[in-house]
Write an enzyme that holds these catalytic residues in place. Sequence first.
Site, short mmCIF file in Angstrom:
data_model
loop_
_atom_site.label_atom_id
_atom_site.label_comp_id
_atom_site.label_asym_id
_atom_site.label_seq_id
_atom_site.Cartn_x
_atom_site.Cartn_y
_atom_site.Cartn_z
N HIS A 74 0.88 -1.18 0.00
CA HIS A 74 0.00 0.00 0.00
C HIS A 74 0.92 1.23 0.00
O HIS A 74 1.76 1.39 0.89
CB HIS A 74 -0.92 -0.01 1.22
CG HIS A 74 -1.89 -1.15 1.20
ND1 HIS A 74 -2.08 -2.00 2.26
CD2 HIS A 74 -2.71 -1.58 0.20
CE1 HIS A 74 -2.99 -2.92 1.92
NE2 HIS A 74 -3.39 -2.68 0.68
N GLU A 77 1.83 3.62 3.11
CA GLU A 77 2.25 3.05 4.39
C GLU A 77 3.76 3.25 4.53
O GLU A 77 4.57 2.35 4.34
CB GLU A 77 1.81 1.59 4.46
CG GLU A 77 0.29 1.53 4.44
CD GLU A 77 -0.29 0.13 4.48
OE1 GLU A 77 -1.51 0.00 4.53
OE2 GLU A 77 0.49 -0.85 4.47
N HIS A 170 3.26 -3.65 6.88
CA HIS A 170 2.21 -2.65 6.61
C HIS A 170 2.03 -1.75 7.82
O HIS A 170 2.50 -2.05 8.92
CB HIS A 170 0.86 -3.35 6.37
CG HIS A 170 0.78 -4.09 5.08
ND1 HIS A 170 -0.02 -3.70 4.04
CD2 HIS A 170 1.44 -5.20 4.65
CE1 HIS A 170 0.12 -4.53 3.03
NE2 HIS A 170 0.99 -5.46 3.37
N GLU A 233 1.24 -5.60 10.84
CA GLU A 233 0.56 -4.30 10.91
C GLU A 233 1.24 -3.53 12.04
O GLU A 233 1.12 -3.89 13.20
CB GLU A 233 -0.93 -4.48 11.19
CG GLU A 233 -1.69 -5.16 10.06
CD GLU A 233 -1.88 -4.28 8.83
OE1 GLU A 233 -1.60 -3.07 8.90
OE2 GLU A 233 -2.31 -4.81 7.78
ZN ZN Z 1 -1.34 -2.14 4.11
#
Ligand code: ZN
Length: 349
Positions: A74, A77, A170, A233
């Site tokens: 992404h 990020e 991420h 994450e």
């Molecule tokens: Zn992500």
Amino acid sequence: MISSAEPTRLPAFATDFLAFTLSGERPDGESATGLLPNGVRYAWWDEGVLLLEPATHATHAVPIPSLLVSAGIHGDETAPIELLSRIVADIAYGTLPVACRLLIVLGNVGAMRAACRYRDDDLNRLFCGRYAQFSASVEASRAAALEALTQRFFSEASANADDRWHIDMHTAIRSSLFEQFALLPYTDARPSSAMFGWLASAHMAAVLLHTSKSDSYTHFTAQTCRAQACTLELGKVRPFGHNDLTHFFHADRAVREKIAHVSVSAEGSMPRVFTVIGQITKRSEAFEWRVAPDVPNFTPFTKGTVLARDNGECYVVQHDEERIVFPNPAVKPGLRAGLMVIETEPFSG
Ligand code: ZN
């Protein structure tokens, strides 16, 4: 006596991989591969894709591990992208030893330049061949290229399952009751104690186990490349240069220990384990969201709570307690508006 030796010139993509990648520059054929002064061989494979490996590894009797570390799947990020670029620089300057075949991947470079999550479609839902259904999307060709390069990397890896790893970093859009957590893709095999031990050393507070296949990058590497794969994450999204990288200390250290193949520090308790039991799918524009817009990841709901309505259908909590992860009612119809999990038995080796 040899005096005033020519200082070795490090390639620009190794000393600042992020800036080089954002610039759109490409090394010419000859400078794309070479040897760093510390004996690490490098090969620039594509925009944002760099192979680093000890030059002597092919002569070793015992194969060395293969590790893929990715960020920027992404594009907004930023913190993990910055961490990964620093890791490459530390390898180039010789302060971080490399004891594995290491593939560095910055995923959605176009979205990184545009400072957005994605331009046409979420890259992390285009893997496992799904890109073929999105031929008009700018992300489709990137997903296809990353699949091919990733397969090329793992095709030369040791067949030993412990020697094939993928860590995909991420940051989340929203806050979370467990600020840093990991997701493991669904495979036929149980998650390994090596993976859980590593996640503990990275101070991941929770681990979420998927129970069905998806089209994410880690599902692709787990299924097609038989890698032990995890998605991390690591906290909330901020613009480039606005991240407090000390916040990522434990995850960064654990990735560096994996690269250098030093035994992981025993500190860090085992993460709590959550298992996916379903998802809320947005089926139409009539979708009605009953959850507060800023609800953190892992917020618990009790049995009987209605979380969403869509053309007469409801999502009602069935277990005594269910928690919501990645709630996002703004997705396109047909996509996941939230993942539902329950807490399950802690990992026992
Ligand atoms: Zn992500």
